[in-house]
Design an enzyme around this catalytic site. Structure first.
Site, PDB file in Angstrom:
ATOM      1  N   GLU A  43     -47.867  16.685  52.814  1.00 25.83           N
ATOM      2  CA  GLU A  43     -49.406  16.483  52.792  1.00 25.83           C
ATOM      3  C   GLU A  43     -50.098  17.629  52.238  1.00 25.83           C
ATOM      4  OE1 GLU A  43     -51.244  15.489  56.438  1.00 25.83           O
ATOM      5  OE2 GLU A  43     -49.974  13.620  56.800  1.00 25.83           O
TER       6      GLU A  43
ATOM      7  N   GLU B  58     -44.715   9.019  57.798  1.00 20.15           N
ATOM      8  CA  GLU B  58     -45.316   9.430  59.043  1.00 20.15           C
ATOM      9  C   GLU B  58     -46.196   8.106  59.332  1.00 20.15           C
ATOM     10  OE1 GLU B  58     -47.661  13.060  59.768  1.00 20.15           O
ATOM     11  OE2 GLU B  58     -46.081  14.082  58.784  1.00 20.15           O
TER      12      GLU B  58
HETATM   13  S1  NCW Z   1     -53.326  16.760  61.114  1.00 20.02           S
HETATM   14  C1  NCW Z   1     -52.630  15.612  60.250  1.00 20.02           C
HETATM   15  N1  NCW Z   1     -51.292  15.086  60.687  1.00 20.02           N
HETATM   16  C2  NCW Z   1     -50.983  15.242  61.925  1.00 20.02           C
HETATM   17  C3  NCW Z   1     -50.123  16.369  62.103  1.00 20.02           C
HETATM   18  O1  NCW Z   1     -49.423  16.356  63.329  1.00 20.02           O
HETATM   19  C4  NCW Z   1     -48.900  16.000  61.043  1.00 20.02           C
HETATM   20  O2  NCW Z   1     -48.343  17.317  61.030  1.00 20.02           O
HETATM   21  C5  NCW Z   1     -49.386  15.738  59.821  1.00 20.02           C
HETATM   22  O3  NCW Z   1     -48.480  15.540  58.869  1.00 20.02           O
HETATM   23  C6  NCW Z   1     -50.254  13.903  62.086  1.00 20.02           C
HETATM   24  O4  NCW Z   1     -49.867  13.603  60.769  1.00 20.02           O
HETATM   25  C7  NCW Z   1     -50.255  14.632  60.123  1.00 20.02           C
HETATM   26  N2  NCW Z   1     -52.981  15.044  59.154  1.00 20.02           N
HETATM   27  C8  NCW Z   1     -54.061  15.655  58.589  1.00 20.02           C
HETATM   28  C9  NCW Z   1     -55.393  14.611  58.937  1.00 20.02           C
HETATM   29  C10 NCW Z   1     -56.755  14.810  58.447  1.00 20.02           C
HETATM   30  C11 NCW Z   1     -57.559  15.578  59.302  1.00 20.02           C
HETATM   31  C12 NCW Z   1     -58.970  15.368  58.874  1.00 20.02           C
HETATM   32  C13 NCW Z   1     -59.890  16.065  59.162  1.00 20.02           C
HETATM   33  C14 NCW Z   1     -61.329  15.732  58.771  1.00 20.02           C
HETATM   34  C15 NCW Z   1     -61.971  16.777  57.514  1.00 20.02           C
END
Ligand code: NCW
Length: 453
Positions: free
Chosen positions: A171, A359
């Site tokens: 990501e 994921e």
């Molecule tokens: S925070 C996120 N995640 C979660 C995390 O546990 C994992 O490590 C990541 O690969 C679950 O999957 C991913 N993703 C980011 C989400 C975006 C949040 C949006 C915030 C608003 C601006």
């Protein structure tokens, strides 16, 4: 409830059903065996950054409990484990000396997976940048991309003979925009110019990382994991649709276009190109290398309405209200059809290799009651989204595998430990793991693969 057996019938026999985690979120042992701090250790120490000032010092104590965790995976019957490697364990200062003890940990982990017949899917970077690299500017510095290349080479030289798959980044949307533009993730910057530097140097690091993998361990299928967003315009108006296209470029195109096509998106470049760092001769060719696979992390769609304020053309992510009323405990809209249109839309737009859903999952914070965790909404989420993957396979898309996020509850970044994504519950006081209702269901599905075993 959908019977996992009938769902399994909709997948080919060699489809991979696995579980995923990330180093900083589960390992703990933050000061052990030569590990030095990452940017997340520092971020956790800053007031107001992470819920409850939680940190990764202990997390799920997986660094000590890894054998037990691997046994649990084996018992659950999953065929693959997606984990990440902590750069600050391997090269504690980011550059310079190598810490053999750090490599030893992942060596044992990979051998442990092989001994249990579980495939090893490694990710090189899941956000724990060695803190020392901030001295140079972290991801806003070109030198970090070359430090990453060296790190990738060192890891692949040690583990490459046994890995089933490797990803450069997890990501990059998060480690670029969330970390440097929105200030929510470490290092917590809110600066478009810094973010644009991080963008190009992360893409460059990906390309250099692919080079490193191909030099040292060319037999390991190499890819990248992107949290591509399905961007849905708030209405059919031309303005909302144009905003959605800009949002596509900003959130997806800035990674897919250079990696797959060797250039940044046109409209994005005309708006922000002059604030990008210098793109040197050869950079785009380094970034634009053929991948063996790509990974999609999907949770929720992004809805976009036009914001007519001058200067708001980018990032163009002005929120629009969700359509589905269902939300998970972290507030993310549940809308499975977006997964289908996202995958098909991306294959229409780009020439992509095979896809793993690296994921997918949901945050619900149910606790243990009488020895059980009844997380029916998470189970429903899995049934619905895995069903969409089966539909995509039926429609001819090359879907090779699916990983539940996450194997177990863990450190949910800025949300600390209060947000739980696991299919296994973790009691952080005792480190007791309890397989949730969703985990039991998922393991009944996963254990049927590979078929004919
Ligand atoms: S925070 C996120 N995640 C979660 C995390 O546990 C994992 O490590 C990541 O690969 C679950 O999957 C991913 N993703 C980011 C989400 C975006 C949040 C949006 C915030 C608003 C601006």
């Amino acid at each position: 409830m959908i019977d996992p057996k009938s769902l399994a019938d909709r997948f080919p026999g060699d489809f991979v059903f696995g579980v995923a985690t990330a180093s900083f979120q589960i390992e703990g042992a933050s000061k052990e065996d030569g590990r030095k701090p990452s940017i997340w250790d520092a971020f956790c120490n800053m007031p107001g950054r992470v819920y409850g000032r939680h940190n990764g010092d202990v997390a799920c104590d997986h660094y000590h409990l890894w054998e037990q965790d691997l046994d649990m995976m084996k018992e659950m019957g999953v065929s693959a484990y997606r984990f990440s490697i902590a750069w600050p364990r391997i090269i504690p200062e980011g550059t310079g000396r190598i810490n053999e003890a750090g490599l030893d940990f992942y060596d044992k982990l990979v051998d442990g997976l092989k001994a249990r017949g579980i495939k090893a899917f490694a990710t090189l970077y899941h956000w724990d940048l060695p803190l020392a690299l901030m001295g140079e500017g972290g991801w806003t510095a070109r030198s970090t991309a070359y430090a990453f290349q060296r790190y990738a080479k060192i890891v692949m030289a040690r583990l490459g003979d046994r890995l089933d798959s490797v990803a450069t980044f997890n990501e990059p949307w998060c480690s670029v925009w969330l970390s440097h533009l929105y200030g929510i993730h470490a290092p917590g910057e809110k600066n478009m110019d810094a973010a644009l530097h991080a963008l190009h140097y992360t893409n460059l690091a990906h390309g250099l990382g692919i080079d490193a993998i191909r030099q040292v361990a060319p037999q390991v299928p190499a890819g990248i994991v992107l949290n591509a967003h399905e961007i849905i315009p708030a209405s059919d108006s031309a303005a909302d649709k144009a905003a959605a296209e800009r949002a596509f470029q900003f959130n997806n195109g800035v990674f897919f276009d250079p990696i797959i096509n060797g250039q940044y998106p046109a409209e994005f470049m005309s708006a922000l190109g002059d604030r990008m760092p210098p793109i040197e001769d050869g950079d785009m060719a380094i970034i634009n290398q053929k991948l063996d696979w790509w990974g999609l992390n999907y949770y929720t769609p992004m809805r976009v309405a036009d914001d007519p304020t001058p200067g708001a053309e980018f990032p163009a992510t002005t929120g629009a209200p969700p359509v589905s009323k269902v939300k998970t405990d972290i507030g993310w809209e549940v809308y499975a059809p977006a997964l289908k249109s996202l995958v098909s839309g991306l294959y229409n737009r780009y020439e992509l290799p095979v896809c793993y859903i690296t994921e997918n999952g949901a945050c619900y914070n149910m606790e243990v009651e009488n020895g059980e965790v009844d997380d029916q909404p998470r189970l429903d989420y899995y049934v619905e989204h895995i069903g969409i993957i089966a539909d995509l396979i039926k429609d001819g898309f090359p879907m090779s595998g699916y990983f539940a996020w996450s194997l177990m509850d863990n450190f949910e970044w800025a949300e600390g430990y209060r947000m739980r994504f696991g299919i296994v519950h973790v009691d952080y006081d005792t480190q007791v793991r309890t397989i949730k209702k969703s985990g039991k269901w998922y393991s009944e599905l996963a254990a049927q693969f590979p078929k004919g075993n």
